[in-house]
Scaffold this active site. Sequence first.
Site, mmCIF file in Angstrom:
data_model
loop_
_atom_site.group_PDB
_atom_site.id
_atom_site.type_symbol
_atom_site.label_atom_id
_atom_site.label_comp_id
_atom_site.label_asym_id
_atom_site.label_seq_id
_atom_site.Cartn_x
_atom_site.Cartn_y
_atom_site.Cartn_z
ATOM 1 N N THR A 286 0.843 -1.195 0.000
ATOM 2 C CA THR A 286 0.000 0.000 0.000
ATOM 3 C C THR A 286 0.879 1.245 0.000
ATOM 4 O O THR A 286 2.071 1.179 0.302
ATOM 5 C CB THR A 286 -0.903 0.066 1.250
ATOM 6 O OG1 THR A 286 -0.075 0.226 2.416
ATOM 7 C CG2 THR A 286 -1.775 -1.166 1.377
ATOM 8 N N ASP A 287 0.298 2.375 -0.323
ATOM 9 C CA ASP A 287 0.899 3.651 0.041
ATOM 10 C C ASP A 287 0.739 3.747 1.567
ATOM 11 O O ASP A 287 0.216 2.833 2.195
ATOM 12 C CB ASP A 287 0.183 4.790 -0.681
ATOM 13 C CG ASP A 287 1.059 6.025 -0.831
ATOM 14 O OD1 ASP A 287 1.935 6.235 0.032
ATOM 15 O OD2 ASP A 287 0.868 6.786 -1.799
ATOM 16 N N TYR A 288 1.212 4.839 2.170
ATOM 17 C CA TYR A 288 1.187 4.900 3.633
ATOM 18 C C TYR A 288 -0.194 4.512 4.154
ATOM 19 O O TYR A 288 -1.196 5.114 3.778
ATOM 20 C CB TYR A 288 1.575 6.300 4.126
ATOM 21 C CG TYR A 288 2.294 6.268 5.442
ATOM 22 C CD1 TYR A 288 3.680 6.276 5.494
ATOM 23 C CD2 TYR A 288 1.592 6.185 6.634
ATOM 24 C CE1 TYR A 288 4.350 6.218 6.709
ATOM 25 C CE2 TYR A 288 2.252 6.121 7.847
ATOM 26 C CZ TYR A 288 3.626 6.140 7.881
ATOM 27 O OH TYR A 288 4.280 6.062 9.083
#
Length: 425
Positions: A286-288
């Site tokens: 995932t992104d953050y």
Amino acid sequence: MTRADFENTFPYQKAENRLAGAVKTDTLYVNVNPVNDASDEAPAFGRASDLTLKDVIGLDYDENEDKWNELTSKLTLNECANLVVIGGFGTIEVSKIGMPRTVASDGPAGFNNTVTGDGNLKAVCYPSATIIGSTWDWYMGYQVGRAIGIEGKALGISGWYGPGANLHRSVMGGRNFEYYSEDARLSGIICAYEVYGAKEQGLTSYVKHIAVNDSDSGRNGAYKWLTEQNLRENYLLPFELIVKVGKGNGMMSSVDRIGSTRAASSYALLTAVLRDEWGFRGTVITDYYQNSHQSAPGIWAPSQAGDTVHDVDECVRAGNDMLLWTDGNINFFNDADSNTAKKAIHQSAKNIIYTYADTVHFAETAQGLDKGSMIGESVEVFAWWIPVLVVADVVVAGLLVTWGLLLFKKKKVREEISDDDSAAD
């Protein structure tokens, strides 16, 4: 609208209400009840085996599926879940299979720790992707990737959150400097070779952000509406080339939605297209990670009250293997007990383990590339426009010379007439 009957299904009148309405209300910033398949069988966990990572390095993911499953099944359910949810800035050590802890760094113009602010990282700041894209030189991308990979070895970094393969959809894009171009093929080819060069040096590139993350303001959970043709021919093409040409084994999902489906939770995107169509074998991170029900308050997670950009139960079922988060646990999952959940967690853990092994093997067997070894087929095309332009240039030059001679001759005649008139006077 359908391609089969485009003319008769084309909307000639504007719909009364073009708002997302209840769809947006029901799906934005919410946790979704996990969907289970009654036919799923739970894989084994905590099974005894003599296999270690060194025994499977170099083995094909599909042809040796039983070996990879056996290795992963040595882990307990908790250990597999920890691989999934503790994936921020590196992967955890799994001693029972001989997998070391790894370190990953943010990018994409080299390594940086701007997000975490931890440590005293000093690394080269490379030219932005836009500058590299402006060279139109695949080999330049390869050399940059190779240099970043060499630096990674020196710094003990084996994962890189870069390069960026989104497009310059607008000149106002807040992170255009992270991306190569507005052209999908140019972006994809140069990014693919940058990924290839980094992987040769033992660096896994988590290419960001798949997909349609082409604006920065308000991107968390943003609904992006587009046709499948546009999606495939433009926004997905760079990522397809990264898989097929660059041998990429890492992707970072975007925080956007494609339609009303979270990109990080899209089975159609992360499994049906990325894996089943393109043949991707690796890890999607995932992104953050942003989920207010799980992320600790005050640690850059919630961007608003009740913010839920990601749902880990959806993620693993869709093919998003790992969370960019540093202190998760199995309680992140709303469901870790069903056969579907166990199957998805086991699959994600296997993908993470395989990615590490694949990069190690690729680096050990890499032969390097020179300017004559571009991957894929090169088709020689007769540049018919060159002789046409030469002939056109010759004709134009001849006409200009002729015109000049006529003007000179005309001027000469006038001077002779003027001299005769003067003599007559």
